[in-house]
Design a protein around this motif. Structure first.
Motif, short mmCIF file in Angstrom:
data_model
loop_
_atom_site.label_atom_id
_atom_site.label_comp_id
_atom_site.label_asym_id
_atom_site.label_seq_id
_atom_site.Cartn_x
_atom_site.Cartn_y
_atom_site.Cartn_z
N LEU A 1 0.83 -1.21 0.00
CA LEU A 1 0.00 0.00 0.00
C LEU A 1 0.87 1.26 0.00
O LEU A 1 0.58 2.23 -0.71
CB LEU A 1 -0.92 0.00 1.22
N LEU A 2 1.93 1.21 0.80
CA LEU A 2 2.82 2.37 0.87
C LEU A 2 3.45 2.65 -0.50
O LEU A 2 3.52 3.81 -0.94
CB LEU A 2 3.93 2.08 1.89
N GLN A 3 3.86 1.58 -1.19
CA GLN A 3 4.46 1.75 -2.51
C GLN A 3 3.43 2.33 -3.49
O GLN A 3 3.75 3.20 -4.30
CB GLN A 3 4.99 0.42 -3.04
N LEU A 4 2.20 1.83 -3.39
CA LEU A 4 1.13 2.36 -4.25
C LEU A 4 0.95 3.86 -4.01
O LEU A 4 0.79 4.64 -4.94
CB LEU A 4 -0.18 1.63 -4.00
N LEU A 5 1.00 4.22 -2.74
CA LEU A 5 0.83 5.63 -2.36
C LEU A 5 1.97 6.48 -2.95
O LEU A 5 1.74 7.57 -3.49
CB LEU A 5 0.83 5.75 -0.84
N ASN A 6 3.19 5.94 -2.86
CA ASN A 6 4.34 6.63 -3.46
C ASN A 6 4.13 6.85 -4.94
O ASN A 6 4.36 7.95 -5.47
CB ASN A 6 5.60 5.77 -3.28
N PHE A 7 3.69 5.79 -5.59
CA PHE A 7 3.46 5.81 -7.02
C PHE A 7 2.43 6.89 -7.37
O PHE A 7 2.63 7.72 -8.26
CB PHE A 7 2.94 4.43 -7.44
N ALA A 8 1.34 6.90 -6.60
CA ALA A 8 0.28 7.88 -6.85
C ALA A 8 0.79 9.29 -6.64
O ALA A 8 0.45 10.21 -7.40
CB ALA A 8 -0.91 7.60 -5.94
N SER A 9 1.65 9.48 -5.63
CA SER A 9 2.11 10.86 -5.34
C SER A 9 3.06 11.33 -6.44
O SER A 9 3.08 12.52 -6.78
CB SER A 9 2.77 10.93 -3.97
N VAL A 10 3.82 10.39 -7.04
CA VAL A 10 4.68 10.78 -8.17
C VAL A 10 3.83 11.27 -9.33
O VAL A 10 4.06 12.34 -9.90
CB VAL A 10 5.57 9.59 -8.61
N ILE A 11 2.77 10.48 -9.64
CA ILE A 11 1.90 10.88 -10.76
C ILE A 11 1.21 12.20 -10.46
O ILE A 11 1.15 13.10 -11.30
CB ILE A 11 0.86 9.77 -11.02
N ALA A 12 0.74 12.35 -9.21
CA ALA A 12 0.02 13.57 -8.85
C ALA A 12 0.93 14.79 -8.93
O ALA A 12 0.52 15.85 -9.43
CB ALA A 12 -0.56 13.43 -7.44
N SER A 13 2.19 14.64 -8.47
CA SER A 13 3.06 15.82 -8.51
C SER A 13 3.42 16.17 -9.95
O SER A 13 3.54 17.35 -10.31
CB SER A 13 4.32 15.61 -7.66
N GLY A 14 3.57 15.15 -10.81
CA GLY A 14 3.80 15.42 -12.23
C GLY A 14 2.67 16.23 -12.81
O GLY A 14 2.88 17.24 -13.49
N LEU A 15 1.44 15.82 -12.51
CA LEU A 15 0.26 16.52 -13.01
C LEU A 15 0.20 17.95 -12.46
O LEU A 15 -0.12 18.90 -13.17
CB LEU A 15 -0.99 15.74 -12.59
N MET A 16 0.58 18.09 -11.17
CA MET A 16 0.55 19.42 -10.54
C MET A 16 1.54 20.35 -11.22
O MET A 16 1.24 21.53 -11.47
CB MET A 16 0.87 19.32 -9.05
N ILE A 17 2.74 19.84 -11.51
CA ILE A 17 3.76 20.67 -12.17
C ILE A 17 3.26 21.11 -13.54
O ILE A 17 3.35 22.27 -13.93
CB ILE A 17 5.09 19.89 -12.29
N TRP A 18 2.68 20.16 -14.28
CA TRP A 18 2.18 20.45 -15.63
C TRP A 18 1.11 21.54 -15.60
O TRP A 18 1.16 22.53 -16.33
CB TRP A 18 1.62 19.16 -16.24
N LYS A 19 0.13 21.34 -14.68
CA LYS A 19 -0.97 22.31 -14.61
C LYS A 19 -0.49 23.65 -14.06
O LYS A 19 -0.96 24.71 -14.47
CB LYS A 19 -2.10 21.75 -13.73
N GLY A 20 0.47 23.60 -13.12
CA GLY A 20 1.03 24.83 -12.56
C GLY A 20 1.75 25.64 -13.63
O GLY A 20 1.58 26.85 -13.73
N LEU A 21 2.53 24.93 -14.45
CA LEU A 21 3.21 25.59 -15.57
C LEU A 21 2.19 26.23 -16.51
O LEU A 21 2.37 27.35 -16.98
CB LEU A 21 4.02 24.56 -16.37
N GLY A 22 1.10 25.49 -16.76
CA GLY A 22 0.05 26.00 -17.63
C GLY A 22 -0.55 27.29 -17.08
O GLY A 22 -0.86 28.22 -17.81
N LEU A 23 -0.67 27.35 -15.75
CA LEU A 23 -1.23 28.52 -15.09
C LEU A 23 -0.28 29.71 -15.22
O LEU A 23 -0.68 30.82 -15.53
CB LEU A 23 -1.47 28.19 -13.62
N ILE A 24 1.01 29.46 -14.99
CA ILE A 24 2.01 30.53 -15.04
C ILE A 24 2.15 31.08 -16.46
O ILE A 24 2.20 32.28 -16.69
CB ILE A 24 3.37 30.02 -14.54
#
Lengths: 179, 208
Positions: free
Chosen positions: B18-41
């Motif tokens: 479960l912990l590894q799954l959580l890590n995996f999800a947080s990697v994907i989520a932060s990637g998406l956040m960076i992409w959308k944040g860049l789009g905003l800027i």
């Protein structure tokens, strides 16, 4: 700890961060080169002819033909991060409605330093027309030589290398057949 | 084949998975956040694009990575390289601006207010002249690929001019070849699934 997987992982991570740092340094280094060469641009003649639009049959509109002379030495713009220079000549005018129009009438891609001494006597390469289909009420236009410096890696920069000293008026349209 | 891995998973217990799954999800989520944040800027719906065609050669080749910005209310200039997408068009196109035209449109009341407010800093912007504050100046663009012989009207899906709302952004920065990975993944979809599968498996099995 010292498995092959860990070694590959470490090595590729180190390699990619090295490459990215190097690319970043190269990109930043091009801000140190601030050459701004100036050339001469003169408009020899401007002629306006009526003609038929190729895309819209039945629409007749006026086309302007510009003969110009460019001489510029742009070699200072070539440094180690210069991939190519996109050089373009544009006409700038503010039309009767008070809005700005910029039209590129000639361009050239310069890829090597040896080709960067420009001496061109030529005519416009691209169609020069007005959005109102007529140049009758269009005020005189300025012509300027612009460049876009494209790097191997990093930021694209723009600059101006020449400008006509006085606006050049558009003459009244003449027929193709000389009388 | 996976006996070893399954044994590892059993030994480490469900908590670890479960912990590894959580890590995996947080990697994907932060990637998406960076992409959308860049789009905003950058005010662009897709701030980083990969060149897909050779129409801008020799400036850009297939697989080059481009960084875009699209600041609101800043007019485009000739020579700018824009990425645009017209309605009905399949993919975004990277081409250079050949003509910019101003056209006067009657402004809405909110635009009138903005124009009155922005009159002070008109001087430094200056590329679009506003003679009447109640009228709004809109820009029409015509583009052309450096490697094409004619302009882009035939690509505009029936439009005669490109308008600002069709433009995704203007190219500011350039990184060669890096984007070729995505082109390879598009050309060979199996590669994409294999890569994703391996990455996922490694993330799950890996011991820290």
């Amino acid at each position: 700890m010292h498995s092959i997987y860990a070694r590959i992982n470490n090595f590729s991570a180190f390699l990619s961060s090295c490459i990215l740092t190097l690319l970043g340094a190269i990109a930043l280094s091009s801000f140190l080169f601030t050459a701004n060469p100036q050339g001469d641009l003169s408009v020899l003649s401007v002629k306006v002819y009526p003609g038929n639009s190729r895309r819209q049959p039945g629409l007749s509109q006026e086309y302007t033909f510009v003969n110009f002379n460019i001489s510029a030495d742009l070699t200072p713009l070539f440094h180690w991060n210069t991939k190519q220079l996109f050089l373009y000549l544009q006409a700038e005018y503010t039309d009767a409605k008070g809005v700005r129009n910029d039209v590129v009438i000639w361009d050239r891609i310069v890829r090597r330093k040896e080709e960067a001494v420009i001496n061109v006597v030529g005519r416009n390469k691209y169609v020069f027309r007005d959005i109102s289909h007529s140049f009758k009420n269009v005020p005189p236009a300025n012509y300027s030589l612009q460049y876009n410096l494209m790097p191997h890696v990093g930021v694209l920069t723009y600059g101006e290398a020449g400008r006509t000293t006085e606006p050049v008026p558009f003459p009244p349209a003449q027929d193709f057949v000389s009388r | 084949m996976f006996a070893e891995e399954l044994k590892t998973i059993r030994r480490l217990g469900i908590r670890h998975v479960l912990l590894q799954l959580l890590n995996f999800a947080s990697v994907i989520a932060s990637g998406l956040m960076i992409w959308k944040g860049l789009g905003l800027i950058t005010n662009s719906e897709s701030p980083i694009v990969v060149v897909l065609s050779g129409s801008m050669e020799p400036a850009f080749y297939r697989g080059d990575l481009l960084f875009l910005t699209n600041p609101a209310n800043v007019p485009y200039h000739t020579g700018d390289i824009t990425v645009y997408k017209v309605p009905g068009g399949q993919i975004p196109i990277v081409h250079r601006v050949l003509e910019t035209r101003g056209v006067v449109r009657r402004a809405s009341s909110s635009a009138k207010k903005a124009a009155a407010k922005g009159l002070a800093d008109e001087g430094k912007e200056g590329a679009v002249l506003r003679t009447q504050p109640e009228a709004e100046v809109e820009q029409l663009l015509l583009t052309k690929g450096d490697n094409n012989h004619i302009d882009d009207i035939d690509l505009y899906e029936g439009l005669e001019w490109l308008e600002r709302r069709h433009v995704v952004g203007k190219v500011r920065g350039f990184l060669p070849y890096i984007g070729y990975v995505t082109i390879a993944m598009n050309d060979f979809p199996k590669l994409k699934y294999a890569l994703l599968g391996i990455l996922g498996l490694v993330a799950l099995v890996q011991r820290e």
